[in-house]
Every structure is written in C-alpha cells, then in structure tokens.
Design a protein around this motif. Structure first.
Motif, PDB file in Angstrom:
ATOM      1  N   SER A  10       0.839  -1.193   0.000  1.00 44.18           N
ATOM      2  CA  SER A  10       0.000   0.000   0.000  1.00 44.18           C
ATOM      3  C   SER A  10       0.872   1.239   0.000  1.00 44.18           C
ATOM      4  CB  SER A  10      -0.913   0.002   1.223  1.00 44.18           C
ATOM      5  OG  SER A  10      -1.731  -1.116   1.231  1.00 44.18           O
ATOM      6  N   ALA A  11       1.313   1.659  -1.194  1.00 46.02           N
ATOM      7  CA  ALA A  11       2.193   2.823  -1.306  1.00 46.02           C
ATOM      8  C   ALA A  11       1.699   3.705  -2.421  1.00 46.02           C
ATOM      9  CB  ALA A  11       3.622   2.374  -1.592  1.00 46.02           C
ATOM     10  N   LEU A  12       1.928   4.994  -2.297  1.00 44.20           N
ATOM     11  CA  LEU A  12       1.506   5.938  -3.311  1.00 44.20           C
ATOM     12  C   LEU A  12       2.664   6.311  -4.197  1.00 44.20           C
ATOM     13  CD1 LEU A  12      -0.733   8.235  -1.114  1.00 44.20           C
ATOM     14  CD2 LEU A  12      -1.415   6.409  -2.648  1.00 44.20           C
ATOM     15  N   VAL A  13       2.339   6.923  -5.315  1.00 38.18           N
ATOM     16  CA  VAL A  13       3.370   7.339  -6.237  1.00 38.18           C
ATOM     17  C   VAL A  13       4.187   8.456  -5.629  1.00 38.18           C
ATOM     18  CG1 VAL A  13       2.064   6.671  -8.271  1.00 38.18           C
ATOM     19  CG2 VAL A  13       1.781   8.955  -7.334  1.00 38.18           C
ATOM     20  N   HIS A  39      13.520   1.335  15.292  1.00 37.13           N
ATOM     21  CA  HIS A  39      13.647   1.601  13.877  1.00 37.13           C
ATOM     22  C   HIS A  39      13.453   3.088  13.663  1.00 37.13           C
ATOM     23  CE1 HIS A  39      13.193  -2.708  13.024  1.00 37.13           C
ATOM     24  NE2 HIS A  39      12.299  -2.672  13.980  1.00 37.13           N
ATOM     25  N   ASP A  40      14.053   3.615  12.621  1.00 43.74           N
ATOM     26  CA  ASP A  40      13.837   5.001  12.228  1.00 43.74           C
ATOM     27  C   ASP A  40      13.140   5.009  10.883  1.00 43.74           C
ATOM     28  OD1 ASP A  40      15.060   6.215  14.417  1.00 43.74           O
ATOM     29  OD2 ASP A  40      17.046   5.887  13.546  1.00 43.74           O
ATOM     30  N   TYR A 224      -3.244  -2.213   6.065  1.00 43.86           N
ATOM     31  CA  TYR A 224      -2.081  -2.061   5.190  1.00 43.86           C
ATOM     32  C   TYR A 224      -1.631  -3.466   4.813  1.00 43.86           C
ATOM     33  CZ  TYR A 224      -2.017   2.377   7.781  1.00 43.86           C
ATOM     34  OH  TYR A 224      -2.362   3.572   8.380  1.00 43.86           O
ATOM     35  N   TRP A 225      -1.268  -3.682   3.556  1.00 45.41           N
ATOM     36  CA  TRP A 225      -0.826  -5.022   3.167  1.00 45.41           C
ATOM     37  C   TRP A 225       0.263  -4.959   2.108  1.00 45.41           C
ATOM     38  CZ3 TRP A 225      -6.079  -3.704   2.183  1.00 45.41           C
ATOM     39  CH2 TRP A 225      -6.374  -3.410   0.851  1.00 45.41           C
ATOM     40  N   GLY A 226       1.095  -6.000   2.113  1.00 49.61           N
ATOM     41  CA  GLY A 226       2.189  -6.087   1.148  1.00 49.61           C
ATOM     42  C   GLY A 226       3.163  -7.170   1.570  1.00 49.61           C
ATOM     43  N   GLU A 230       8.681  -3.988   6.745  1.00 50.35           N
ATOM     44  CA  GLU A 230       9.203  -2.678   7.116  1.00 50.35           C
ATOM     45  C   GLU A 230       8.652  -1.579   6.221  1.00 50.35           C
ATOM     46  OE1 GLU A 230      11.274  -1.796   9.776  1.00 50.35           O
ATOM     47  OE2 GLU A 230      10.602  -3.797  10.373  1.00 50.35           O
ATOM     48  N   ALA A 231       8.555  -1.858   4.934  1.00 50.65           N
ATOM     49  CA  ALA A 231       8.056  -0.841   4.004  1.00 50.65           C
ATOM     50  C   ALA A 231       6.625  -0.439   4.339  1.00 50.65           C
ATOM     51  CB  ALA A 231       8.143  -1.347   2.573  1.00 50.65           C
ATOM     52  N   LEU A 232       5.826  -1.377   4.811  1.00 55.01           N
ATOM     53  CA  LEU A 232       4.448  -1.057   5.166  1.00 55.01           C
ATOM     54  C   LEU A 232       4.374  -0.039   6.300  1.00 55.01           C
ATOM     55  CD1 LEU A 232       2.582  -4.488   5.027  1.00 55.01           C
ATOM     56  CD2 LEU A 232       2.453  -2.590   3.406  1.00 55.01           C
ATOM     57  N   LEU A 233       5.363  -0.074   7.181  1.00 55.14           N
ATOM     58  CA  LEU A 233       5.376   0.882   8.292  1.00 55.14           C
ATOM     59  C   LEU A 233       5.625   2.303   7.815  1.00 55.14           C
ATOM     60  CD1 LEU A 233       7.411  -1.227  10.868  1.00 55.14           C
ATOM     61  CD2 LEU A 233       4.929  -0.906  10.777  1.00 55.14           C
TER      62      LEU A 233
END
Length: 259
Positions: A10-13, A39-40, A224-226, A230-233
C-alpha cells in the motif's frame, strides 16, 4: 487515480508523497518474545491525518468508546483516558498483543461510497469544522481509502480478500506489533499478521490499525498489506478502511459524522 492492486504494497506514487509534509517516525517492534527493536522511519503525509493518530474529532468511528465488557480484559478506562489513547497518547506498557478475532467478521471497503458521492456529506461536515474545503477533504480521503479490495472476511485465522470478482483466502498468524512515534509527539500501533504459506496471490503481511492498543472488538479498521513488513510501516497516506458489511452507505455516513 488507478486503484492499488492486492499484491502491491500500500504505497503511493512519488509525486503524491512529494506534495505532502515530511514527518519523522520511529518505531519499536514487539515480537513474540516481547523484545523491542528500534527503527527510524521517514514518513511523508498530510499534517496529522494519518488514521493511526488522527486528531480530527470527526474521523471515522472510535472503537475505544465502545468496549465490550466481556472482551476488555478488565480494563477500566474513563472517557478522557480512552480519548488520549485514540489520539495517540499512551505508554508502551499499555499496549497488549491482540488476536485476529478482534477483527473477525465480514467487512466492506468505504471507497465505493466515496466514489459514488455517498460520503460527500461527511466531507462537507469536515469542511465546516476543519481547515480544508469539502473538495480538498474528498481528494485527501480518495487517496487514503483507495483500493480494489472491496470486501474482507476474517474467520479464525483465515482472511479472504474479495477483489475484482475474485476471492483469495490465506491463513495468517500473529507477528507482533509496532509502535510508531510521530513528529507531532503522538503515536500509533500496527498489529501485524504474517501469511503462513507463501503465495503469489496474497500479501505476505497485513497490518491493522483501529486506534485501539489492547484487545477489543473493532468497529472499523484501516488495513495495510504487502510483502515487505518494514516498508508497510512507512505507508501513512493510503489506508484502505473497512466497516461492517451489513451497514448501508447512509449508516456509515452517520457513524463518521457522529464520531
């Protein structure tokens, strides 16, 4: 705007992210042995409107105000305390693991109601009490609610996604939670579940956010899914939102305006 597919995170352009303010975020992981790793994260999003820590009093339904007395694990929270938690102010020790049963049921996406104009009344109400026009609110929530997954059914450990006329079911197991700390000083919790058997048709991870930090039955949730935990956070601008399937669009409008 093209809806996001199930398999994609779930990421935007990038262009959408550039338009929003940059906000630093740190997270601490709570896993099965109750150890924490820091995590940062750098988040781009619109002011404080991430649903994990939204200060907008009209933002959706607050499940913290509707505890089932048989399902609250003896928590005796007053109204002010619940409001603090909903707004993202709590201590680490207040956060507890949650079972997938907290989100059990049949759920519908609110995105179709945004597309057909049903939620216009909500955006007009927000404009009367906020700092954006109704059109600006609608554009903001169009980004937030956008999804092709129109329905989700959760039964035990099985999660079924309904997308474009197809059903896909996977078994998910608890994978701990993450506490996200935002630049504004408030925080949110993502409760994470991992797919038991890898599949090309299902996301490896799903992350729930419903403003609660300990076991309670959800009345709505952001998901949120994927495949990248980490990227989902890092995702705070697209948060597909689900309400009980039996509610009509008008009833969802009433819920959103009332709360």
């Amino acid at each position: 705007m093209t809806p996001l597919p199930l398999k994609a995170a779930s990421a935007l352009v990038l262009s959408a992210l550039i338009l929003t303010g940059v906000q630093g975020v740190s997270a601490s992981e709570h896993d099965h042995d109750h150890t924490h790793n820091d995590h940062d994260h750098d988040h781009d999003h619109d002011h404080d409107h991430d649903p994990d820590h939204d200060h907008d009093p009209d933002h959706d339904h607050d499940p913290d105000h509707d505890h089932d007395p048989d399902h609250d694990h003896d928590h005796d929270h007053d109204h002010d305390h619940d409001h603090d938690i909903y707004s993202g102010y709590f201590d680490d020790e207040q956060v507890e693991d949650r079972a997938l049963s907290d989100w059990e049921g049949d759920w519908q996406s609110v995105y179709p109601y945004l597309q057909d104009g049903t939620l216009d009344e909500v955006f007009a109400h927000k404009a009367d009490n906020g700092d954006k026009t109704a059109e600006e609110y609608k554009a903001y929530y169009d980004t937030g609610y956008q999804t092709d997954v129109e329905r989700i059914v959760i039964d035990g450990s099985d999660v079924t996604f309904f997308e474009n006329g197809q059903e896909r079911t996977g078994e998910y197991q608890y994978d701990g939670y993450e506490i996200l700390t935002y630049q504004a000083g408030n925080r949110g919790v993502r409760f994470i579940y991992a797919l038991e058997e890898a599949s090309d048709d299902l996301p490896q991870y799903i992350q729930f956010s419903d403003h609660s930090i300990y076991p309670t039955d959800a009345h709505h949730f952001h998901l949120y899914w994927g495949d990248d935990r980490e990227a989902l956070l890092e995702e705070v601008t697209n948060w597909p939102t689900y309400y009980p399937y039996e509610l009509s669009g008008e009833e969802i409008v009433e819920e959103m305006i009332a709360h």
